[in-house]
Enzyme design. Structure first.
Site, PDB file in Angstrom:
ATOM      1  N   GLY A  57       0.834  -1.216   0.000  1.00 19.76           N
ATOM      2  CA  GLY A  57       0.000   0.000   0.000  1.00 19.76           C
ATOM      3  C   GLY A  57       0.857   1.250   0.000  1.00 19.76           C
ATOM      4  N   ALA A  58       1.916   1.233  -0.827  1.00 15.31           N
ATOM      5  CA  ALA A  58       2.910   2.310  -0.794  1.00 15.31           C
ATOM      6  C   ALA A  58       2.524   3.510  -1.650  1.00 15.31           C
ATOM      7  CB  ALA A  58       4.261   1.765  -1.258  1.00 15.31           C
ATOM      8  N   ASN A  59       1.388   3.434  -2.344  1.00 11.83           N
ATOM      9  CA  ASN A  59       1.021   4.524  -3.245  1.00 11.83           C
ATOM     10  C   ASN A  59       0.225   5.619  -2.568  1.00 11.83           C
ATOM     11  OD1 ASN A  59      -0.990   2.233  -3.378  1.00 11.83           O
ATOM     12  ND2 ASN A  59      -2.194   3.913  -4.230  1.00 11.83           N
ATOM     13  N   GLY A  66      -1.160   7.630   1.405  1.00 10.06           N
ATOM     14  CA  GLY A  66      -1.164   7.791   2.855  1.00 10.06           C
ATOM     15  C   GLY A  66       0.152   7.443   3.543  1.00 10.06           C
ATOM     16  N   GLY A  79       1.787   4.644   3.754  1.00  5.08           N
ATOM     17  CA  GLY A  79       2.708   3.817   2.974  1.00  5.08           C
ATOM     18  C   GLY A  79       3.557   4.676   2.052  1.00  5.08           C
ATOM     19  N   SER A 112      -4.209  -0.675  14.520  1.00  8.80           N
ATOM     20  CA  SER A 112      -4.922   0.571  14.788  1.00  8.80           C
ATOM     21  C   SER A 112      -5.389   0.564  16.238  1.00  8.80           C
ATOM     22  CB  SER A 112      -6.149   0.649  13.870  1.00  8.80           C
ATOM     23  OG  SER A 112      -7.096   1.583  14.374  1.00  8.80           O
ATOM     24  N   TYR A 144     -13.706  -3.679  10.576  1.00  7.73           N
ATOM     25  CA  TYR A 144     -12.341  -3.113  10.529  1.00  7.73           C
ATOM     26  C   TYR A 144     -11.605  -3.420  11.838  1.00  7.73           C
ATOM     27  CZ  TYR A 144      -8.648   0.463  10.508  1.00  7.73           C
ATOM     28  OH  TYR A 144      -7.435   1.125  10.579  1.00  7.73           O
TER      29      TYR A 144
HETATM   30  N1  LIG Z   1      -4.948   6.952   8.868  1.00 14.97           N
HETATM   31  C1  LIG Z   1      -5.246   6.556  10.087  1.00 14.97           C
HETATM   32  O1  LIG Z   1      -5.705   7.362  10.924  1.00 14.97           O
HETATM   33  C2  LIG Z   1      -5.006   5.156  10.520  1.00 14.97           C
HETATM   34  C3  LIG Z   1      -5.280   4.834  11.850  1.00 14.97           C
HETATM   35  C4  LIG Z   1      -5.015   3.541  12.294  1.00 14.97           C
HETATM   36  C5  LIG Z   1      -4.486   2.609  11.425  1.00 14.97           C
HETATM   37  N2  LIG Z   1      -4.260   2.930  10.125  1.00 14.97           N
HETATM   38  C6  LIG Z   1      -3.720   1.875   9.248  1.00 14.97           C
HETATM   39  O2  LIG Z   1      -2.689   2.405   8.447  1.00 14.97           O
HETATM   40  C7  LIG Z   1      -2.576   1.652   7.242  1.00 14.97           C
HETATM   41  C8  LIG Z   1      -2.463   2.610   6.058  1.00 14.97           C
HETATM   42  O3  LIG Z   1      -3.669   3.344   5.950  1.00 14.97           O
HETATM   43  P1  LIG Z   1      -3.736   4.850   5.422  1.00 14.97           P
HETATM   44  O4  LIG Z   1      -4.352   5.661   6.504  1.00 14.97           O
HETATM   45  O5  LIG Z   1      -2.430   5.262   4.843  1.00 14.97           O
HETATM   46  O6  LIG Z   1      -4.855   4.688   4.288  1.00 14.97           O
HETATM   47  P2  LIG Z   1      -4.819   4.891   2.685  1.00 14.97           P
HETATM   48  O7  LIG Z   1      -4.280   6.219   2.350  1.00 14.97           O
HETATM   49  O8  LIG Z   1      -6.196   4.543   2.235  1.00 14.97           O
HETATM   50  O9  LIG Z   1      -3.795   3.791   2.197  1.00 14.97           O
HETATM   51  C9  LIG Z   1      -4.135   2.434   2.192  1.00 14.97           C
HETATM   52  C10 LIG Z   1      -3.273   1.728   1.179  1.00 14.97           C
HETATM   53  O10 LIG Z   1      -3.649   0.326   1.183  1.00 14.97           O
HETATM   54  C11 LIG Z   1      -3.821  -0.046  -0.160  1.00 14.97           C
HETATM   55  N3  LIG Z   1      -4.719  -1.179  -0.341  1.00 14.97           N
HETATM   56  C12 LIG Z   1      -6.033  -1.270  -0.032  1.00 14.97           C
HETATM   57  N4  LIG Z   1      -6.520  -2.462  -0.424  1.00 14.97           N
HETATM   58  C13 LIG Z   1      -5.483  -3.142  -0.986  1.00 14.97           C
HETATM   59  C14 LIG Z   1      -5.356  -4.404  -1.595  1.00 14.97           C
HETATM   60  N5  LIG Z   1      -6.400  -5.224  -1.752  1.00 14.97           N
HETATM   61  N6  LIG Z   1      -4.148  -4.799  -2.043  1.00 14.97           N
HETATM   62  C15 LIG Z   1      -3.077  -3.977  -1.931  1.00 14.97           C
HETATM   63  N7  LIG Z   1      -3.137  -2.738  -1.394  1.00 14.97           N
HETATM   64  C16 LIG Z   1      -4.343  -2.332  -0.927  1.00 14.97           C
HETATM   65  C17 LIG Z   1      -4.391   1.176  -0.839  1.00 14.97           C
HETATM   66  O11 LIG Z   1      -4.305   1.041  -2.242  1.00 14.97           O
HETATM   67  P3  LIG Z   1      -5.310   1.848  -3.223  1.00 14.97           P
HETATM   68  O12 LIG Z   1      -4.766   3.235  -3.334  1.00 14.97           O
HETATM   69  O13 LIG Z   1      -5.215   1.049  -4.495  1.00 14.97           O
HETATM   70  O14 LIG Z   1      -6.667   1.809  -2.588  1.00 14.97           O
HETATM   71  C18 LIG Z   1      -3.490   2.238  -0.252  1.00 14.97           C
HETATM   72  O15 LIG Z   1      -2.258   2.249  -0.931  1.00 14.97           O
HETATM   73  C19 LIG Z   1      -3.800   0.725   7.211  1.00 14.97           C
HETATM   74  O16 LIG Z   1      -3.412  -0.566   7.601  1.00 14.97           O
HETATM   75  C20 LIG Z   1      -4.724   1.329   8.257  1.00 14.97           C
HETATM   76  O17 LIG Z   1      -5.559   0.360   8.859  1.00 14.97           O
HETATM   77  C21 LIG Z   1      -4.500   4.177   9.654  1.00 14.97           C
END
Ligand SMILES: NC(=O)c1ccc[n+]([C@@H]2O[C@H](COP(=O)([O-])OP(=O)(O)OC[C@H]3O[C@@H](n4cnc5c(N)ncnc54)[C@H](OP(=O)(O)O)[C@@H]3O)[C@@H](O)[C@H]2O)c1
Length: 306
Positions: free
Chosen positions: A21-23, A25, A27, A153, A178
């Site tokens: 998920g490096a593209n 947020g 990642g 989380s 979730y």
């Molecule tokens: N942001 C927060 O406040 C928060 C809080 C607690 C935990 N987290 C955790 O942090 C991690 C990153 O989340 P983020 O906040 O950076 O959200 P994000 O910006 O939505 O990034 C999520 C990433 O996961 C990828 N992804 C989703 N489904 C996938 C799949 N089937 N195969 C491969 N990649 C997939 C997305 O790809 P696409 O662009 O293709 O959708 C995107 O690159 C997650 O595990 C989340 O649970 C975040």
């Protein structure tokens, strides 16, 4: 450990890190920082076009500063296709990867999605956030030299794991789905450490969570429930990614640790060692989840001593 920032990351030259998920947020932010610190970052993403755009921006920013002592010898990024919601894609990714890596960061995840299933028929959150990374880690475990970081989380505290992982016998509630998957991340990370230690391996399994960070995933859900659970203003992706980066690079991290922000209710701040819920440390539950995950994915772990 407080006040640790990206400037404290040790030189990453010569190291290879996989970030799922490096593209987007956290990642994308972790990828940028690791690449700038000299690592080769394999960006494992389902949307390779989006990933290439991010990779190009990171590589050209590094090239612009090339020649400075800070960036000499950096290895940059490589984009590879990986859909964690499809076990065939997970297998293809693992088969296509050459050699060993130093770190695997299981970061990708979906949050608060309407009911849906993965290609293999798993509920979307447990399938994408836990079973996909479980399979990926199992296929790569004997090729990860330093550590596996699994991103959970604070909402894991709302998670309950019974035998109905796929929400077939419960009324579906997306944030609880979730939360279940994020509890599974912690049970998995801690159980993996026990198995690595048991096999005499030095590879570490470390959990991390970012607090609340303003990313696409966090913004996507505009429901009242989503806003309530996010609980107030979010910190920047740069701050949110610090927990992941600390877990992935800090020399003193112990296997089985959970790293999160040091602020009020672990919602924001600098990385520190944090405690997760009692349920997340339940070894009986972890062993049962492991068994179920092996059955559902068909991936049996064979942790080899080094
Ligand atoms: N942001 C927060 O406040 C928060 C809080 C607690 C935990 N987290 C955790 O942090 C991690 C990153 O989340 P983020 O906040 O950076 O959200 P994000 O910006 O939505 O990034 C999520 C990433 O996961 C990828 N992804 C989703 N489904 C996938 C799949 N089937 N195969 C491969 N990649 C997939 C997305 O790809 P696409 O662009 O293709 O959708 C995107 O690159 C997650 O595990 C989340 O649970 C975040």
């Amino acid at each position: 450990m407080t006040r640790w920032t990206a400037a404290d990351i040790p030189d990453q030259r010569g190291r290879t890190v996989i970030v799922t998920g490096a593209n987007s947020g956290l990642g994308a932010e972790a990828t940028r920082v690791l690449a700038e610190a000299g690592a080769k970052v394999i960006m494992a993403c389902r949307n390779v076009d989006a990933a290439r755009a991010v990779a190009d921006a990171i590589d050209s920013a590094i090239a612009d500063t090339a020649g400075s002592a800070d960036t000499a010898g950096t290895a940059g990024t490589e984009v590879r296709q990986l859909d964690l919601a499809d076990l065939a894609s997970v297998r293809a990714f693992a088969e296509g990867l050459d050699g060993e890596v130093d770190v695997l960061i299981n970061n990708a995840g979906v949050m608060g999605m309407p009911k849906g299933t993965t290609a293999d028929g798993f509920e979307r959150h447990i399938g994408t956030n836990h079973l996909g990374p479980f399979a990926l880690t199992g296929l790569l475990i004997n090729r990860v030299r330093d550590r596996v970081v699994t991103v959970s989380s604070g909402l894991h505290r709302l998670g309950r794991i019974r035998d109905d992982l796929n929400w077939e016998r419960r009324r579906y509630q997306r944030w609880l789905a979730y939360a279940q998957s994020k509890l599974a991340n912690l049970l998995f990370a801690y159980e993996l450490q026990r198995r690595l230690s048991g096999a005499g391996r030095h590879t570490l399994s470390v959990a991390a969570h970012p607090g609340v960070a303003a990313t696409e995933g966090q913004r996507r859900d505009t429901s009242l429930q989503g806003k309530f659970l996010a609980g107030g203003p979010a910190q920047s992706p740069e701050m949110g990614a610090l927990s992941l980066l600390y877990a992935a690079t800090a020399p003193g991290v112990q296997g089985g640790a959970c790293i999160g922000p040091d602020g009020f209710l672990q919602r924001n701040g600098h990385p520190t060692l944090v405690r997760s819920s009692r349920t997340s440390r339940d070894t009986t539950l972890a062993a049962r989840l492991w068994e179920q995950s092996e059955q559902l994915t068909g991936i049996r772990y064979t942790v080899e001593p080094l």
